[in-house]
Design an enzyme around this catalytic site. Structure first.
Site, PDB file in Angstrom:
ATOM      1  N   CYS A 170     -28.906 -12.663 -11.813  1.00 22.69           N
ATOM      2  CA  CYS A 170     -28.467 -11.392 -11.211  1.00 22.69           C
ATOM      3  C   CYS A 170     -28.739 -11.361  -9.707  1.00 22.69           C
ATOM      4  O   CYS A 170     -29.892 -11.473  -9.261  1.00 22.69           O
ATOM      5  CB  CYS A 170     -29.171 -10.232 -11.919  1.00 22.69           C
ATOM      6  SG  CYS A 170     -29.045  -8.651 -11.063  1.00 22.69           S
TER       7      CYS A 170
ATOM      8  N   CYS B  98      -8.621  -0.092  -7.258  1.00 22.74           N
ATOM      9  CA  CYS B  98      -9.657  -0.145  -8.303  1.00 22.74           C
ATOM     10  C   CYS B  98      -9.926  -1.583  -8.747  1.00 22.74           C
ATOM     11  O   CYS B  98      -9.016  -2.288  -9.207  1.00 22.74           O
ATOM     12  CB  CYS B  98      -9.225   0.723  -9.490  1.00 22.74           C
ATOM     13  SG  CYS B  98     -10.151   0.423 -11.010  1.00 22.74           S
TER      14      CYS B  98
ATOM     15  N   CYS C  19     -31.019  -8.531  -8.624  1.00 22.08           N
ATOM     16  CA  CYS C  19     -32.417  -8.810  -8.955  1.00 22.08           C
ATOM     17  C   CYS C  19     -33.051  -9.714  -7.897  1.00 22.08           C
ATOM     18  O   CYS C  19     -34.204  -9.514  -7.498  1.00 22.08           O
ATOM     19  CB  CYS C  19     -32.509  -9.476 -10.328  1.00 22.08           C
ATOM     20  SG  CYS C  19     -31.781  -8.502 -11.670  1.00 22.08           S
TER      21      CYS C  19
ATOM     22  N   CYS D 190      -9.211  -2.227 -12.404  1.00 25.09           N
ATOM     23  CA  CYS D 190      -7.762  -2.292 -12.646  1.00 25.09           C
ATOM     24  C   CYS D 190      -7.216  -3.674 -12.299  1.00 25.09           C
ATOM     25  O   CYS D 190      -6.383  -4.231 -13.025  1.00 25.09           O
ATOM     26  CB  CYS D 190      -7.041  -1.229 -11.815  1.00 25.09           C
ATOM     27  SG  CYS D 190      -7.580   0.469 -12.149  1.00 25.09           S
TER      28      CYS D 190
END
Length: 489
Positions: free
Chosen positions: A400, A52, A403, A55
């Site tokens: 971004c 993860c 984007c 995590c």
């Protein structure tokens, strides 16, 4: 079987002791979870999976918090890819999941910050009993002389039914408030109680002639009633807005005065401007607006992002804002005067509807002839809410990566629809402009469709981001797509 279980437990304990020499975080599993969790009064447990990403990001902060809290609160972790039985037992469905345990029993879900400092502060508040037993007047006085507010119950004895309910309420609300109790009713005389009851003592550092420092609760005690009482009274006329309480305070329309405030090193100086705010606020107590003061340095990034206030702007005088639950923002343009008259005028104008809302906006483009129309906050209504046109608008951020990947496709879409008199393809830098109400932008890019006749009901586009997918969406939403594009579909 018993010998085998004992051997497994012994092996696990040896492993944990070996790990503890290297890390402050305990590793728990299916075999030893209950045994080891019960050994600690308070424990924060992270349920995780090695693969993860979130995590992995949390791990160093969790480790640092564990080292700082060692000896006060235990921090432990459970690898759900190995110990699925334990994770399933506690309802873990996503990672990482953080839960608080008390003496081996699950107490609550951890809802605090996920930084080392945030976890340390949050768990320090969760250490110790739900409510502290106070046996003497000196103990009560010492308990309420705290940086934070205190809730103290005064009861007739250890068998009091009111005490039982108070302790139940304290267990439910200890994450948010400090609780103490005594079974010596005489200790309540000093605080205006002559029978069983509860006293809410606001932080002594915020003591003011404009409000009582303590409020008494003498109704029938239930968790729900006490929760409402605390919620309605704990902040008083003008609380200290912090990162920890801002979400609760901003549930109402809120006026905030930001200045150089530091209650730990300069409480008298910090109350200088607060007293002036409170004097004016008392005149508007029934108008439905809440008031607060805050340290400008603690909110500098937010003030810059939402109100355009630079690091060097504002000087020594308070910078005053109003933020409503609907997201409307106002700033006091006049200089804050020591007599409070400028603040009084500002509030009179606010309640009379004479103030212009503050809207963060880039300059309106001098020309806007490209296939993708550039929208800023100041021309949003003109372009997106044009009643004669359907508008597809992308909310993006310049940094971004997603984007940037979408940009050539979005431009191609706009070029294909450039001659359509009804459809407008637009974009807005949501990092540099205030996003209007009705447009929730949880991440970048976010695309909305504002149809003619339904401008107050914009629809978020959740489909694929290829040109053909966007065209298919527009074809379903409006019959006016160019015939040339229909053939492509």
């Amino acid at each position: 079987m018993t010998n085998m279980r004992q051997l497994c437990l012994y092996t696990s304990l040896l492993f944990i002791l070996n790990v503890s020499a290297r890390t402050a975080v305990l590793e728990l599993g299916d075999v030893d979870f209950d045994y080891l969790a019960a050994e600690h009064e308070t424990m924060l447990v992270k349920f995780y999976a090695p693969w993860c990403g979130h995590c992995k990001k949390l791990a160093p902060d969790f480790e640092l918090a564990a080292s700082r809290l060692k000896g006060l609160v235990a921090l432990a972790k459970v690898d759900c890819s190995v110990h699925s039985q334990t994770c399933s037992r506690f309802g873990v469905t996503g990672y990482p999941a953080l839960k608080i345990f008390r003496e081996g029993e699950e107490s609550s879900t951890y809802e605090g910050p996920r930084t080392a400092d945030g976890m340390m502060k949050y768990m320090k508040k969760n250490a110790g009993p739900n409510s502290y037993a106070l046996h003497t007047e000196e103990a009560v006085d010492a308990f309420i002389q705290n940086f934070d507010a205190s809730v103290v119950g005064f009861f007739s004895g250890g068998d009091s039914l009111q005490l039982v309910e108070f302790l139940r309420a304290a267990a439910a609300m200890r994450d948010s408030y400090r609780f103490g109790h005594t079974t010596d009713l005489q200790l309540g005389f000093k605080h205006g109680l002559h029978s069983e009851g509860v006293v809410l003592v606001r932080p002594p550092r915020l003591a003011s002639v404009f409000e009582d420092g303590a409020v008494r609760f003498t109704d029938a005690l239930t968790t729900a009633a006490l929760r409402r009482f605390i919620r309605d009274n704990i902040f008083g006329v003008c609380p200290h807005l912090t990162a920890e309480n801002k979400e609760r305070l901003r549930q109402r329309d809120l006026m905030t005065a930001y200045y150089e405030l530091d209650y730990r090193t300069n409480p008298k100086g910090s109350n200088y401007w607060r007293n002036r705010v409170m004097k004016v606020a008392s005149q508007f107590a029934s108008e439905g607006l809440a008031f607060a003061v805050a340290n400008r340095r603690d909110f500098q990034d937010e003030l810059g992002e939402e109100f355009g206030l630079g690091q060097s702007e504002g000087g020594d005088l308070p910078f005053v804002t109003i933020r409503t639950r609907q997201g409307h923002k106002f700033t006091m343009r006049e200089e804050f005067t020591k007599d409070g008259k400028s603040l009084e005028r500002f509030l009179n104008d606010y309640f009379a509807g004479r103030l212009k809302r503050y809207i963060k906006s880039e300059p309106v483009p001098s020309t806007n002839r490209g296939p993708v129309k550039v929208v800023v906050a100041d021309n949003f209504n003109e372009i997106v809410n044009d009643p004669e046109r359907d508008v597809l608008i992308e909310f993006y951020a310049p940094w971004c990566a997603h984007c940037k990947k979408l940009e050539p496709k979005y431009t191609e879409l706009a070029e294909q629809l450039a001659n359509d008199p009804v459809i407008v393809v637009a974009k807005m830098d949501a990092a540099a402009n205030d996003v209007p109400l009705g447009y929730d932008v949880p991440g970048y890019p976010t695309i909305y469709f504002a149809a003619r006749g339904k401008k107050d009901e914009p629809r978020r586009y959740d489909g694929a981001r290829e040109v053909k997918d966007l065209l298919n969406f527009l074809k379903r939403e409006t019959p006016q797509v160019l015939s040339a594009t229909r053939q492509e579909l």
